[in-house]
Write a protein that holds these residues in place. Structure first.
Motif, PDB file in Angstrom:
ATOM      1  N   TYR A  27       0.708  -1.667   0.262  1.00 12.23           N
ATOM      2  CA  TYR A  27      -0.098   0.154  -0.123  1.00 12.23           C
ATOM      3  C   TYR A  27       0.471   1.344   0.305  1.00 12.23           C
ATOM      4  CZ  TYR A  27      -4.456  -3.208   0.987  1.00 12.23           C
ATOM      5  OH  TYR A  27      -5.326  -3.490   0.851  1.00 12.23           O
ATOM      6  N   ILE A  28       2.145   1.726   0.688  1.00 11.31           N
ATOM      7  CA  ILE A  28       2.905   2.443   0.301  1.00 11.31           C
ATOM      8  C   ILE A  28       3.385   2.366  -0.993  1.00 11.31           C
ATOM      9  CG2 ILE A  28       4.870   3.214   1.043  1.00 11.31           C
ATOM     10  CD1 ILE A  28       5.001   0.708   3.395  1.00 11.31           C
ATOM     11  N   PHE A  29       3.063   1.730  -1.900  1.00 10.52           N
ATOM     12  CA  PHE A  29       3.617   2.295  -3.376  1.00 10.52           C
ATOM     13  C   PHE A  29       2.429   2.509  -4.373  1.00 10.52           C
ATOM     14  CE2 PHE A  29       6.957  -0.203  -1.641  1.00 10.52           C
ATOM     15  CZ  PHE A  29       8.071   0.230  -1.424  1.00 10.52           C
ATOM     16  N   PRO A  30       1.638   3.450  -4.394  1.00 13.05           N
ATOM     17  CA  PRO A  30       0.295   3.427  -5.322  1.00 13.05           C
ATOM     18  C   PRO A  30       1.126   3.825  -7.084  1.00 13.05           C
ATOM     19  CG  PRO A  30       0.963   5.853  -3.964  1.00 13.05           C
ATOM     20  CD  PRO A  30       2.266   4.768  -3.235  1.00 13.05           C
ATOM     21  N   GLY A  31      -0.454   2.249  -7.274  1.00 13.05           N
ATOM     22  CA  GLY A  31      -0.152   1.977  -8.649  1.00 13.05           C
ATOM     23  C   GLY A  31       1.087   0.688  -8.641  1.00 13.05           C
ATOM     24  N   MET A  32       1.995   0.301  -7.956  1.00 12.88           N
ATOM     25  CA  MET A  32       2.874  -0.435  -8.280  1.00 12.88           C
ATOM     26  C   MET A  32       2.434  -1.481  -6.949  1.00 12.88           C
ATOM     27  SD  MET A  32       6.553   0.796  -8.676  1.00 12.88           S
ATOM     28  CE  MET A  32       7.200  -1.063  -8.672  1.00 12.88           C
ATOM     29  N   GLY A  33       1.576  -1.605  -6.170  1.00 15.88           N
ATOM     30  CA  GLY A  33       1.203  -2.235  -4.917  1.00 15.88           C
ATOM     31  C   GLY A  33       0.546  -3.805  -5.076  1.00 15.88           C
ATOM     32  N   GLU A  34      -0.123  -3.386  -6.387  1.00 18.39           N
ATOM     33  CA  GLU A  34      -1.037  -5.074  -7.026  1.00 18.39           C
ATOM     34  C   GLU A  34       0.174  -5.845  -7.937  1.00 18.39           C
ATOM     35  OE1 GLU A  34      -3.382  -6.375  -5.882  1.00 18.39           O
ATOM     36  OE2 GLU A  34      -3.750  -4.172  -4.609  1.00 18.39           O
ATOM     37  N   PHE A  35       1.183  -4.740  -8.262  1.00 17.41           N
ATOM     38  CA  PHE A  35       2.381  -5.799  -9.364  1.00 17.41           C
ATOM     39  C   PHE A  35       3.092  -6.430  -8.762  1.00 17.41           C
ATOM     40  CE2 PHE A  35       6.890  -5.695 -10.711  1.00 17.41           C
ATOM     41  CZ  PHE A  35       6.644  -6.415 -11.557  1.00 17.41           C
ATOM     42  N   ILE A  36       3.623  -5.490  -7.271  1.00 24.30           N
ATOM     43  CA  ILE A  36       4.258  -5.957  -6.051  1.00 24.30           C
ATOM     44  C   ILE A  36       3.701  -7.055  -5.195  1.00 24.30           C
ATOM     45  CG2 ILE A  36       4.896  -5.329  -3.981  1.00 24.30           C
ATOM     46  CD1 ILE A  36       5.702  -2.045  -4.596  1.00 24.30           C
ATOM     47  N   ASP A  37       2.396  -7.174  -5.135  1.00 22.05           N
ATOM     48  CA  ASP A  37       1.481  -8.191  -4.904  1.00 22.05           C
ATOM     49  C   ASP A  37       1.484  -9.220  -5.338  1.00 22.05           C
ATOM     50  OD1 ASP A  37       0.742  -7.007  -2.568  1.00 22.05           O
ATOM     51  OD2 ASP A  37      -1.315  -6.629  -3.055  1.00 22.05           O
ATOM     52  N   GLU A  68      -3.320 -12.365  -0.864  1.00 24.01           N
ATOM     53  CA  GLU A  68      -2.619 -11.504  -1.215  1.00 24.01           C
ATOM     54  C   GLU A  68      -2.513 -10.988  -2.820  1.00 24.01           C
ATOM     55  OE1 GLU A  68      -0.133  -9.713   0.143  1.00 24.01           O
ATOM     56  OE2 GLU A  68      -0.493 -11.250   1.769  1.00 24.01           O
ATOM     57  N   ILE A  69      -3.039 -11.928  -3.644  1.00 25.31           N
ATOM     58  CA  ILE A  69      -2.977 -11.767  -5.133  1.00 25.31           C
ATOM     59  C   ILE A  69      -4.535 -10.621  -5.437  1.00 25.31           C
ATOM     60  CG2 ILE A  69      -4.737 -13.905  -5.710  1.00 25.31           C
ATOM     61  CD1 ILE A  69      -1.191 -12.878  -7.587  1.00 25.31           C
ATOM     62  N   LEU A  70      -5.582 -11.510  -4.194  1.00 26.42           N
ATOM     63  CA  LEU A  70      -6.395 -10.190  -4.738  1.00 26.42           C
ATOM     64  C   LEU A  70      -6.469  -9.104  -3.894  1.00 26.42           C
ATOM     65  CD1 LEU A  70      -9.357 -12.888  -3.344  1.00 26.42           C
ATOM     66  CD2 LEU A  70      -9.000 -12.562  -5.870  1.00 26.42           C
ATOM     67  N   PRO A  71      -7.248  -7.868  -4.764  1.00 27.45           N
ATOM     68  CA  PRO A  71      -6.900  -6.149  -5.109  1.00 27.45           C
ATOM     69  C   PRO A  71      -7.846  -6.006  -3.925  1.00 27.45           C
ATOM     70  CG  PRO A  71      -7.821  -6.666  -7.000  1.00 27.45           C
ATOM     71  CD  PRO A  71      -7.814  -8.332  -6.872  1.00 27.45           C
ATOM     72  N   PHE A  72      -7.215  -5.160  -2.388  1.00 24.88           N
ATOM     73  CA  PHE A  72      -7.669  -4.290  -1.500  1.00 24.88           C
ATOM     74  C   PHE A  72      -8.171  -5.551  -0.428  1.00 24.88           C
ATOM     75  CE2 PHE A  72      -9.241  -2.136  -5.563  1.00 24.88           C
ATOM     76  CZ  PHE A  72      -8.837  -0.916  -5.520  1.00 24.88           C
ATOM     77  N   THR A  73      -7.184  -6.700  -0.504  1.00 21.07           N
ATOM     78  CA  THR A  73      -7.301  -7.175   0.787  1.00 21.07           C
ATOM     79  C   THR A  73      -6.132  -7.466   1.492  1.00 21.07           C
ATOM     80  OG1 THR A  73      -6.926  -9.106  -0.650  1.00 21.07           O
ATOM     81  CG2 THR A  73      -9.292  -8.688  -0.541  1.00 21.07           C
ATOM     82  N   ASP A  74      -5.249  -6.886   0.843  1.00 22.13           N
ATOM     83  CA  ASP A  74      -3.968  -6.935   1.646  1.00 22.13           C
ATOM     84  C   ASP A  74      -3.892  -6.558   3.336  1.00 22.13           C
ATOM     85  OD1 ASP A  74      -2.599  -7.707  -0.180  1.00 22.13           O
ATOM     86  OD2 ASP A  74      -2.071  -6.125  -1.514  1.00 22.13           O
ATOM     87  N   ILE A  75      -4.612  -5.556   3.760  1.00 20.66           N
ATOM     88  CA  ILE A  75      -4.980  -5.575   5.328  1.00 20.66           C
ATOM     89  C   ILE A  75      -5.784  -6.417   6.035  1.00 20.66           C
ATOM     90  CG2 ILE A  75      -7.734  -4.943   5.251  1.00 20.66           C
ATOM     91  CD1 ILE A  75      -5.007  -2.364   6.536  1.00 20.66           C
ATOM     92  N   ILE A  76      -5.753  -7.547   4.973  1.00 17.17           N
ATOM     93  CA  ILE A  76      -6.374  -8.195   6.252  1.00 17.17           C
ATOM     94  C   ILE A  76      -5.328  -9.491   6.917  1.00 17.17           C
ATOM     95  CG2 ILE A  76      -7.844 -11.507   6.027  1.00 17.17           C
ATOM     96  CD1 ILE A  76      -9.285 -10.445   4.067  1.00 17.17           C
TER      97      ILE A  76
END
Length: 113
Positions: A27-37, A68-76
């Motif tokens: 979440y620290i890297f906007p736009g790159m977050g999902e690629f990092i995931d 981890e692979i699904l968007p916006f679920t890293d907060i769990i």
């Protein structure tokens, strides 16, 4: 004679919290977050499987990968949740073994987990 002893391992809670924090770092890297995931998800799932092992490790590793692979679920906090599940099951097993020892079980010197 087959020994049906099952070993349960409780990992360190701080390792579990650290793993959850690493998963949230995208979440620290906007736009790159999902690629990092995409890179982190299989690594996280494998670490989860190795850390918890057994059925919890297998099912949890797959669910952690999906989280981890699904968007916006890293907060769990999947590692921390699994730590509490394992701690609860270990406590339950210890209470059952204590009850068995009090009842004068024939193998009272053997504690099977």
């Amino acid at each position: 004679m087959k020994d049906d002893k099952k070993e349960l391992f409780l990992p360190n809670i701080f390792i579990c919290i650290l793993m959850d924090l690493i998963g949230m770092l995208s979440y620290i890297f906007p736009g790159m977050g999902e690629f990092i995931d995409i890179i982190w998800a299989p690594i996280s799932g494998y670490i989860f499987f190795k850390l918890f092992g057994g059925r919890l490790g297998l099912i949890g590793g797959v669910l952690d990968f999906l989280e981890e692979i699904l968007p916006f679920t890293d907060i769990i906090p999947s590692f921390t949740i699994a730590w509490f599940i394992r701690r609860n099951s270990l406590g339950k097993t210890m209470r059952e073994n204590e009850f068995t020892l009090r009842k004068g079980h024939p193998n009272k010197n053997i504690i099977k987990i």
